[in-house]
Write a protein that holds these residues in place. Sequence first.
Motif, short mmCIF file in Angstrom:
data_model
loop_
_atom_site.label_atom_id
_atom_site.label_comp_id
_atom_site.label_asym_id
_atom_site.label_seq_id
_atom_site.Cartn_x
_atom_site.Cartn_y
_atom_site.Cartn_z
N ASN A 35 27.47 -50.07 33.36
CA ASN A 35 26.60 -49.55 32.30
C ASN A 35 25.15 -49.80 32.71
O ASN A 35 24.69 -50.94 32.71
CB ASN A 35 26.92 -50.24 30.97
CG ASN A 35 26.18 -49.63 29.80
OD1 ASN A 35 24.99 -49.35 29.89
ND2 ASN A 35 26.88 -49.44 28.69
N HIS A 36 24.44 -48.73 33.07
CA HIS A 36 23.07 -48.87 33.55
C HIS A 36 22.03 -48.79 32.43
O HIS A 36 20.84 -48.97 32.67
CB HIS A 36 22.75 -47.80 34.60
CG HIS A 36 23.61 -47.90 35.82
ND1 HIS A 36 23.44 -48.89 36.77
CD2 HIS A 36 24.67 -47.14 36.24
CE1 HIS A 36 24.34 -48.74 37.73
NE2 HIS A 36 25.11 -47.69 37.43
N ASN A 37 22.45 -48.51 31.21
CA ASN A 37 21.52 -48.34 30.10
C ASN A 37 21.23 -49.64 29.35
O ASN A 37 20.19 -49.77 28.71
CB ASN A 37 22.06 -47.30 29.11
CG ASN A 37 22.20 -45.93 29.74
OD1 ASN A 37 21.35 -45.51 30.51
ND2 ASN A 37 23.30 -45.24 29.42
N CYS A 38 22.16 -50.57 29.42
CA CYS A 38 22.03 -51.82 28.66
C CYS A 38 21.30 -52.87 29.51
O CYS A 38 21.73 -53.22 30.60
CB CYS A 38 23.41 -52.33 28.27
SG CYS A 38 23.38 -53.80 27.24
N ASP B 211 32.16 -54.34 28.43
CA ASP B 211 33.60 -54.54 28.60
C ASP B 211 34.08 -53.86 29.89
O ASP B 211 33.28 -53.29 30.64
CB ASP B 211 34.38 -54.06 27.37
CG ASP B 211 34.32 -52.55 27.17
OD1 ASP B 211 33.89 -51.82 28.10
OD2 ASP B 211 34.70 -52.08 26.08
N PHE B 212 35.37 -53.90 30.15
CA PHE B 212 35.91 -53.39 31.40
C PHE B 212 35.90 -51.86 31.48
O PHE B 212 36.19 -51.29 32.55
CB PHE B 212 37.33 -53.92 31.62
CG PHE B 212 37.39 -55.41 31.79
CD1 PHE B 212 36.81 -56.01 32.90
CD2 PHE B 212 37.99 -56.23 30.83
CE1 PHE B 212 36.83 -57.39 33.06
CE2 PHE B 212 38.01 -57.60 30.98
CZ PHE B 212 37.43 -58.19 32.09
N LYS B 213 35.54 -51.19 30.39
CA LYS B 213 35.39 -49.73 30.40
C LYS B 213 33.91 -49.33 30.52
O LYS B 213 33.59 -48.14 30.49
CB LYS B 213 35.98 -49.14 29.12
CG LYS B 213 37.48 -49.34 28.98
CD LYS B 213 37.99 -48.74 27.68
CE LYS B 213 39.48 -48.96 27.53
NZ LYS B 213 40.01 -48.41 26.24
N GLY B 214 33.03 -50.33 30.61
CA GLY B 214 31.60 -50.04 30.74
C GLY B 214 30.90 -49.82 29.42
O GLY B 214 29.74 -49.39 29.39
N ILE B 215 31.56 -50.15 28.31
CA ILE B 215 30.98 -49.95 26.98
C ILE B 215 30.28 -51.22 26.52
O ILE B 215 30.85 -52.32 26.60
CB ILE B 215 32.06 -49.54 25.96
CG1 ILE B 215 32.72 -48.23 26.41
CG2 ILE B 215 31.47 -49.40 24.56
CD1 ILE B 215 33.92 -47.83 25.58
N ALA B 216 29.06 -51.06 26.02
CA ALA B 216 28.28 -52.21 25.55
C ALA B 216 28.66 -52.57 24.12
O ALA B 216 28.84 -51.69 23.27
CB ALA B 216 26.79 -51.91 25.63
N TYR B 217 28.77 -53.84 23.87
CA TYR B 217 29.06 -54.36 22.51
C TYR B 217 27.85 -54.12 21.62
O TYR B 217 26.70 -54.35 22.03
CB TYR B 217 29.37 -55.84 22.62
CG TYR B 217 29.65 -56.55 21.32
CD1 TYR B 217 30.90 -56.47 20.72
CD2 TYR B 217 28.65 -57.30 20.69
CE1 TYR B 217 31.17 -57.15 19.53
CE2 TYR B 217 28.91 -57.96 19.50
CZ TYR B 217 30.16 -57.88 18.92
OH TYR B 217 30.41 -58.54 17.75
#
Length: 285
Positions: free
Chosen positions: A52-55, A118-124
Amino acid sequence: MIGKGKSISHTRASMGYGWNQEKDAEVVLRQHLVGENPKEITEEFKRIQELNHNCERNTLSFVLSPTINDGQRLKKQELERVAKEFMEKMKLGERQAIAFVHRDREHTHIHLYVNRIDFKGIAYNDSFIGKRSQQAAEKTAETLRLTTVKQVQMEREFQTQELRNEIKRRHELTLRHQKPENYQLYLIGMKANGVDVIPSINKQGKLQGFRFEFQGHSFKGSEIHRNMGMAGIGRQLTRYNAPNRIISPKNTIKLLDKVVPVPQKLAISLAKKAIKKSIDQGMGI
């Protein structure tokens, strides 16, 4: 138990503090990690964070503080359960995490670091994370039968009830017998009656309230009585004076030889009180 949380970008530095051996740090939780020091753990975090390059603030940092009594009796396995239960209450799911306990002080506390990605690249979603951390810590304490913040507050209120009643009695004596004309004279009168009233100044330099110190204890005015906040005291001062003698036209008051701004709402509140008083007197009430 108290919980604090925030999102951070300085993972290695913060984790280095958590894993400080001088503080007798002990790892109590390790999840999806194999590293043996802050540098290695940070690198493992980064591999997932690259999805995730946005977080930017891509690590979650939490501090969990049981009460002194709870902290002294909790063993490593029980502290691990505290960290896991807290993560469950925060709905963090399966992700990298590591937690350390510090016992270098009387107050045992846990430093918990969780990969925000997470392991799917999704930010909490970290919206209101500070408040949610506090609520999750409270629920964790209830689940594990630890002392909650509410229980601590209730115990403190019960133990200090007589002290708070005595401060209120001296507050009423000061108003009734000395009839102070302004906040400064009120502070002087309270000190003469054995209570130190300490102004609370916010970051903008404005007065936001008072603390009352008596026999080694300190209370906010609202903890003693609802009429002992800044506005409540001001309204009681209008019994003896017009608002412009309590607060200047520039919305300032003099306290401890300093001119301090006050909220405009306070000036308006005192003006309304004075107008009502004048109307009541005119009607013979």
